[in-house]
Design a protein around this motif. Structure first.
Motif, PDB file in Angstrom:
ATOM      1  N   THR A  37     -12.205 -13.930   5.160  1.00 33.62           N
ATOM      2  CA  THR A  37     -12.189 -14.812   6.333  1.00 33.62           C
ATOM      3  C   THR A  37     -13.280 -14.435   7.341  1.00 33.62           C
ATOM      4  O   THR A  37     -13.800 -15.277   8.055  1.00 33.62           O
ATOM      5  CB  THR A  37     -10.784 -14.844   6.989  1.00 33.62           C
ATOM      6  OG1 THR A  37     -10.793 -15.816   8.020  1.00 33.62           O
ATOM      7  CG2 THR A  37     -10.373 -13.507   7.544  1.00 33.62           C
ATOM      8  N   TYR A  77     -15.826 -17.470   7.079  1.00 38.65           N
ATOM      9  CA  TYR A  77     -15.400 -18.394   8.138  1.00 38.65           C
ATOM     10  C   TYR A  77     -15.977 -18.021   9.504  1.00 38.65           C
ATOM     11  O   TYR A  77     -16.542 -18.852  10.188  1.00 38.65           O
ATOM     12  CB  TYR A  77     -13.872 -18.417   8.263  1.00 38.65           C
ATOM     13  CG  TYR A  77     -13.129 -19.009   7.088  1.00 38.65           C
ATOM     14  CD1 TYR A  77     -13.792 -19.508   5.978  1.00 38.65           C
ATOM     15  CD2 TYR A  77     -11.747 -19.084   7.090  1.00 38.65           C
ATOM     16  CE1 TYR A  77     -13.101 -20.048   4.903  1.00 38.65           C
ATOM     17  CE2 TYR A  77     -11.048 -19.630   6.025  1.00 38.65           C
ATOM     18  CZ  TYR A  77     -11.722 -20.099   4.934  1.00 38.65           C
ATOM     19  OH  TYR A  77     -11.038 -20.639   3.887  1.00 38.65           O
ATOM     20  N   GLY A 131     -16.503 -12.012  -0.378  1.00 42.81           N
ATOM     21  CA  GLY A 131     -15.235 -12.305   0.293  1.00 42.81           C
ATOM     22  C   GLY A 131     -14.168 -11.423  -0.321  1.00 42.81           C
ATOM     23  O   GLY A 131     -13.711 -11.652  -1.431  1.00 42.81           O
ATOM     24  N   THR A 189      -9.678 -12.533  -1.188  1.00 42.42           N
ATOM     25  CA  THR A 189      -9.763 -13.980  -0.934  1.00 42.42           C
ATOM     26  C   THR A 189      -8.412 -14.653  -1.108  1.00 42.42           C
ATOM     27  O   THR A 189      -7.441 -14.056  -1.562  1.00 42.42           O
ATOM     28  CB  THR A 189     -10.751 -14.650  -1.897  1.00 42.42           C
ATOM     29  OG1 THR A 189     -10.369 -14.316  -3.225  1.00 42.42           O
ATOM     30  CG2 THR A 189     -12.153 -14.213  -1.629  1.00 42.42           C
ATOM     31  N   THR A 242      -7.859 -17.069   3.100  1.00 47.34           N
ATOM     32  CA  THR A 242      -8.955 -18.035   2.929  1.00 47.34           C
ATOM     33  C   THR A 242      -8.552 -19.018   1.847  1.00 47.34           C
ATOM     34  O   THR A 242      -9.179 -19.076   0.800  1.00 47.34           O
ATOM     35  CB  THR A 242     -10.270 -17.330   2.542  1.00 47.34           C
ATOM     36  OG1 THR A 242     -10.004 -16.487   1.412  1.00 47.34           O
ATOM     37  CG2 THR A 242     -10.847 -16.535   3.659  1.00 47.34           C
ATOM     38  N   ASP A 290     -11.460 -21.412   0.889  1.00 53.45           N
ATOM     39  CA  ASP A 290     -12.835 -20.887   0.805  1.00 53.45           C
ATOM     40  C   ASP A 290     -13.691 -21.564  -0.257  1.00 53.45           C
ATOM     41  O   ASP A 290     -14.880 -21.825  -0.037  1.00 53.45           O
ATOM     42  CB  ASP A 290     -12.850 -19.357   0.637  1.00 53.45           C
ATOM     43  CG  ASP A 290     -12.127 -18.864  -0.606  1.00 53.45           C
ATOM     44  OD1 ASP A 290     -11.456 -19.666  -1.283  1.00 53.45           O
ATOM     45  OD2 ASP A 290     -12.225 -17.651  -0.901  1.00 53.45           O
TER      46      ASP A 290
END
Lengths: 277, 306
Positions: B74, B78, B99, B102, B115, B118
């Motif tokens: 995240t 993000y 990531g 995840t 996420t 994602d």
């Protein structure tokens, strides 16, 4: 012009003449398009000119081991006309600015001649400059990374992340400039965001060497950089006037993004011509 | 998977001085610690400053380095999204955004650390590639690929620690951009990627026990997706299942449905994904998946109902 004056022998009179010509060239291009960031380019004309003609080291062919990054991407007209003067961009490329068959838009695009990074969204340039300077340091390169920021983008949190990291990583080969023209879309920054100031103390507290200069005094900009200690990243806080050089543009926010009418153009031509008289 | 990633990256760094890792205050456990100790100049910790992490990676790559940005998913995708989009994807730089943890792997940490969208988000950005290995062996090969590739930015999905090895006897070798058959059958085909492959394998086993001939595919390269491979899988099987830990829109299931429509596929196609919901559940990872409707029993029950 193609003045490839070696470093440490900066000619401020020649710089003044170049800057007058650059402003005039931008003014001419303004008549080809419905709008452009003219006030923002005029604000940092002397700073960018000083970087390209005074500070960046060049070999015989005009190539530089230094890097220039226009973090305030919307001011790139001044970069474009300088790159044209240096022969990196062609006249035709400038004539096709913001047209369907051209390669140059309102913000610099990585991959275009002379453009080292894509910018335009504010708050991105300083981090990229830190990364570039860091690699140069690790590789023992002697190049310097020069980065021009707007005062508006110094409000971005990402700029402060990069500010912290530049000094934490000790990238003393990074020289940044704030085009501190005190203007953003909704008025004077000093009125809307008084806590934004002072800048010098903030940067010094973050471990940077700092200098404050008149950003339209080319010699002062040059001297501030060449006189630095060089053991920390340097921030040159440049006091500037948005729209500098044309009376009706100076400190008038609407000229952030507008092209002059034919009558306004004529007045600006006369004022710029008179600037050297 | 996390340890395999660190180990592989460390090995790559010993061979290739252009490899950098930029972390955002993540504990340098295992081989990550070795990387930091042996190559301190190429191990950068920006602290809790993820926007700068991505921007600095872009700057490193613009000067010829091969950087990895590494933190919890995240915060790597993000929080600095616009830097990922503009600095990495728009400039098309070979930076791997790792990531960690995840999807909903960090089940007890709550929605702020998930996420679940994602793949949908990373897929939407031009130039972005996505690799989602399903086990430690694929993690190793994926990391090797990321360390060498120059095509552009990569989002590398990492699970957590302790995933089982699933691909030791896979039918196909690992090849970036190609579907990988772990098992080959003729009746039902399961398309899956990432750590939830363990569940897909369990479902494959149960269907096999019921007498079906089952294909199990690792779609590790979620983007660019192997369109020809998907088209062929839709042709070759009576039934195709997509199982993924991603939002129901914009993931592998959506892509497979697009391809099925475009190619006029007439197999039975069922997609199983996370719900389009934030679920406030703080038990195990498997429990949270189940709350989203993803469990071996639930999926098998759905198959039996239809």
């Amino acid at each position: 012009m193609n003045d490839k004056t070696p470093r440490n022998s900066f000619n401020a009179v020649a710089a003044q003449e170049r800057c007058r010509a650059f402003r005039r060239r931008i003014l001419d291009i303004s008549q080809q398009v419905s709008a452009l960031h003219i006030g923002s380019a005029y604000s940092c004309t002397e700073i960018v000119d000083c970087i390209y003609y005074g500070l960046m080291k060049r070999d015989e062919q005009g190539n530089s081991i230094d890097t220039f990054l226009m973090s305030k991407g919307h001011g790139c007209m001044i970069q474009y006309v300088i790159l044209e003067d240096l022969g990196v961009l062609t006249r035709q490329e400038l004539d096709r600015y913001c047209t369907a068959d051209g390669i140059l838009g309102c913000h610099p695009d990585y991959g275009n001649p002379g453009i080292e990074a894509s910018t335009g969204s504010l708050g991105h340039g300083l981090s990229m400059a830190v990364g570039m300077a860091y690699v140069a340091k690790v590789n023992r390169d002697t190049g310097t990374v020069y980065c021009v920021l707007s005062d508006g983008e110094v409000q971005e949190g990402s700029t402060w992340e990069a500010t912290m990291m530049a000094s934490s990583f000790g990238v003393s080969n990074l020289v940044a400039f704030i085009d501190n023209n005190d203007f953003q879309s909704l008025g004077r920054t000093s009125e809307t965001h008084p806590s934004f100031y002072p800048l010098r103390e903030k940067y010094e507290a973050f471990g940077w060497e700092c200098a404050e200069v008149d950003g339209h005094d080319s010699q002062a900009v040059f001297d501030a950089v060449t006189a630095r200690n060089g053991d920390k990243p340097l921030m040159v806080i440049c006091t500037t006037t948005k729209g500098r050089g044309v009376s009706y543009m100076e400190n008038v926010p609407i000229w952030h993004y507008r092209s002059p009418s034919p009558e306004e153009y004529q007045q600006a031509v006369e004022e710029l011509a008179g600037a050297l008289a | 998977m996390r340890n395999v990633f660190s180990e592989t990256l460390y090995e790559c760094a010993t061979q290739d001085p252009s490899i950098y890792i930029v972390v955002a205050d993540i504990s340098p456990a295992g081989s990550m610690g070795k990387f930091r100790d042996e190559y301190p100049e190429r191990f950068l910790n920006v602290g809790v400053a993820e926007q700068s992490m991505i921007g600095i990676c872009a700057g490193l790559a613009l000067k010829g380095a091969q950087p990895f940005a590494y933190t919890i998913a995240t915060f790597s995708l993000y929080r600095p999204f616009e830097m990922v989009r503009d600095d990495l994807c728009y400039q098309n730089l070979p930076v791997t955004v790792v990531g960690m943890g995840t999807s909903v792997v960090y089940s007890t940490l709550g929605g702020t650390h998930h996420t679940q969208e994602d793949v949908a988000i990373a897929s939407a950005i031009p130039n972005m590639q996505i690799l989602a290995p399903c086990d430690p062996l694929e993690m190793h090969l994926s990391t090797l690929h990321c360390a060498k590739q120059k095509a552009g930015p990569m989002y590398l999905k990492l699970g957590k620690a302790g995933e089982p090895v699933l691909t030791k006897n896979a039918e196909d070798p690992f090849e970036f951009g190609k579907l990988r058959y772990i098992r080959k059958g003729t009746d039902t085909c399961i398309l899956c990627y990432g750590p939830i492959m363990t569940m897909a394998l369990e479902i494959a086993d149960k269907l096999t026990a019921q007498g079906e001939s089952v294909s199990l595919i690792s779609a590790h390269t979620v983007k660019p997706l192997d369109r020809d491979g998907v088209t062929q899988a839709l042709k070759d099987h009576k039934r195709v299942l997509v199982i993924e830990e991603n939002a129901p829109h914009g993931g592998l299931g959506s892509r497979v449905k697009e391809i099925a429509w475009d190619t006029g596929a007439n197999c039975d196609l069922k997609c199983f994904a996370l719900k389009d919901e934030f679920i406030h559940y703080y038990g195990s990872y498997e429990g949270l998946l189940e709350a989203h409707g993803l469990s071996t029993d639930r999926i098998l029950a759905t198959l039996q109902e239809t």
